[in-house]
Write a protein that holds these residues in place. Structure first.
Motif, PDB file in Angstrom:
ATOM      1  N   THR A 148       0.848  -1.262  -0.100  1.00  0.00           N
ATOM      2  CA  THR A 148      -0.067  -0.008  -0.096  1.00  0.00           C
ATOM      3  C   THR A 148       0.863   1.259  -0.057  1.00  0.00           C
ATOM      4  OG1 THR A 148      -1.682  -1.089   1.259  1.00  0.00           O
ATOM      5  CG2 THR A 148      -1.770   1.236   1.280  1.00  0.00           C
ATOM      6  N   ILE A 149       0.620   2.111  -1.114  1.00  0.00           N
ATOM      7  CA  ILE A 149       1.318   3.202  -1.003  1.00  0.00           C
ATOM      8  C   ILE A 149       0.615   4.440  -0.595  1.00  0.00           C
ATOM      9  CG2 ILE A 149       0.676   3.816  -3.506  1.00  0.00           C
ATOM     10  CD1 ILE A 149       3.448   5.273  -3.843  1.00  0.00           C
ATOM     11  N   SER A 150       1.012   5.440   0.463  1.00  0.00           N
ATOM     12  CA  SER A 150       0.105   6.490   0.765  1.00  0.00           C
ATOM     13  C   SER A 150       1.224   7.728   0.869  1.00  0.00           C
ATOM     14  CB  SER A 150      -0.336   6.271   2.163  1.00  0.00           C
ATOM     15  OG  SER A 150       0.584   5.691   3.154  1.00  0.00           O
TER      16      SER A 150
ATOM     17  N   ALA B  64       1.460  17.062   4.153  1.00  0.00           N
ATOM     18  CA  ALA B  64       1.888  17.994   5.162  1.00  0.00           C
ATOM     19  C   ALA B  64       3.495  17.938   5.602  1.00  0.00           C
ATOM     20  CB  ALA B  64       1.296  18.132   6.413  1.00  0.00           C
ATOM     21  N   LYS B  65       3.817  16.680   5.378  1.00  0.00           N
ATOM     22  CA  LYS B  65       5.302  16.250   5.745  1.00  0.00           C
ATOM     23  C   LYS B  65       6.132  15.833   4.564  1.00  0.00           C
ATOM     24  CE  LYS B  65       3.925  13.967  10.171  1.00  0.00           C
ATOM     25  NZ  LYS B  65       4.001  12.718  10.741  1.00  0.00           N
ATOM     26  N   ASN B  66       5.512  16.127   3.320  1.00  0.00           N
ATOM     27  CA  ASN B  66       6.064  15.620   2.193  1.00  0.00           C
ATOM     28  C   ASN B  66       6.950  14.517   1.903  1.00  0.00           C
ATOM     29  OD1 ASN B  66       5.669  18.360   0.876  1.00  0.00           O
ATOM     30  ND2 ASN B  66       7.623  19.419   1.908  1.00  0.00           N
ATOM     31  N   THR B  67       6.080  13.378   2.780  1.00  0.00           N
ATOM     32  CA  THR B  67       6.637  12.162   2.604  1.00  0.00           C
ATOM     33  C   THR B  67       5.579  10.991   1.958  1.00  0.00           C
ATOM     34  OG1 THR B  67       7.751  12.682   4.894  1.00  0.00           O
ATOM     35  CG2 THR B  67       7.191  10.330   4.546  1.00  0.00           C
ATOM     36  N   VAL B  68       6.269  10.117   1.416  1.00  0.00           N
ATOM     37  CA  VAL B  68       5.645   9.035   0.894  1.00  0.00           C
ATOM     38  C   VAL B  68       6.088   7.743   1.544  1.00  0.00           C
ATOM     39  CG1 VAL B  68       7.355   8.881  -1.145  1.00  0.00           C
ATOM     40  CG2 VAL B  68       4.837   7.857  -1.352  1.00  0.00           C
ATOM     41  N   TYR B  69       4.978   6.853   1.784  1.00  0.00           N
ATOM     42  CA  TYR B  69       5.091   5.642   2.297  1.00  0.00           C
ATOM     43  C   TYR B  69       4.906   4.378   1.703  1.00  0.00           C
ATOM     44  CZ  TYR B  69       4.795   8.845   6.400  1.00  0.00           C
ATOM     45  OH  TYR B  69       4.805   9.913   7.375  1.00  0.00           O
TER      46      TYR B  69
END
Length: 120
Positions: free
Chosen positions: A67-69, A73-78
């Motif tokens: 799962t990508i998310s 607000a944090k300029n972050t991808v997981y």
């Protein structure tokens, strides 16, 4: 502008890992973000992507397991990786289309890879 990926490591088959990738610097806007991977002897391949509006796409090989998310607000991808298989072993790279202050438009940036090893 920099992309910093982390979270790689060794895990047994069936295990999970979460890879964060944070963008930093003089950022005006971020469009698409994504994860690619490259296994030894193979070409780099798309794993998953997410648009600025949250639309996602996945490689067939990871659908239902990864799962990508993103946290704008944090300029972050997981990348949440579950039910990992030995064939998921690869160096994982994040990327993002970033419009930085001083630039005229979006440019694609890549983070350094993080190694994921799935082995018993």
């Amino acid at each position: 502008v920099q992309l910093q990926a982390s979270g790689g490591g060794s895990v047994q088959p069936g295990g999970s890992l979460r890879l964060p990738c944070a963008a930093s610097g003089s950022i005006r806007s971020i469009n698409d973000m994504g994860w690619y991977r490259q296994a030894p002897g193979n070409q780099r391949e798309l794993v998953a992507g997410v648009s600025s509006g949250g639309r996602t796409n996945y490689a067939d090989s990871v659908k239902g397991r990864f799962t990508i998310s993103r946290d704008n607000a944090k300029n972050t991808v997981y990348l949440q990786m579950n039910s990992l298989k030995p064939e998921d072993t690869a160096v994982y790279y994040c990327n993002a289309d970033i419009w930085s202050y001083g630039s005229n438009w979006y440019q694609r940036s890549w983070g350094r890879g993080t190694l994921v090893t799935v082995s018993s």
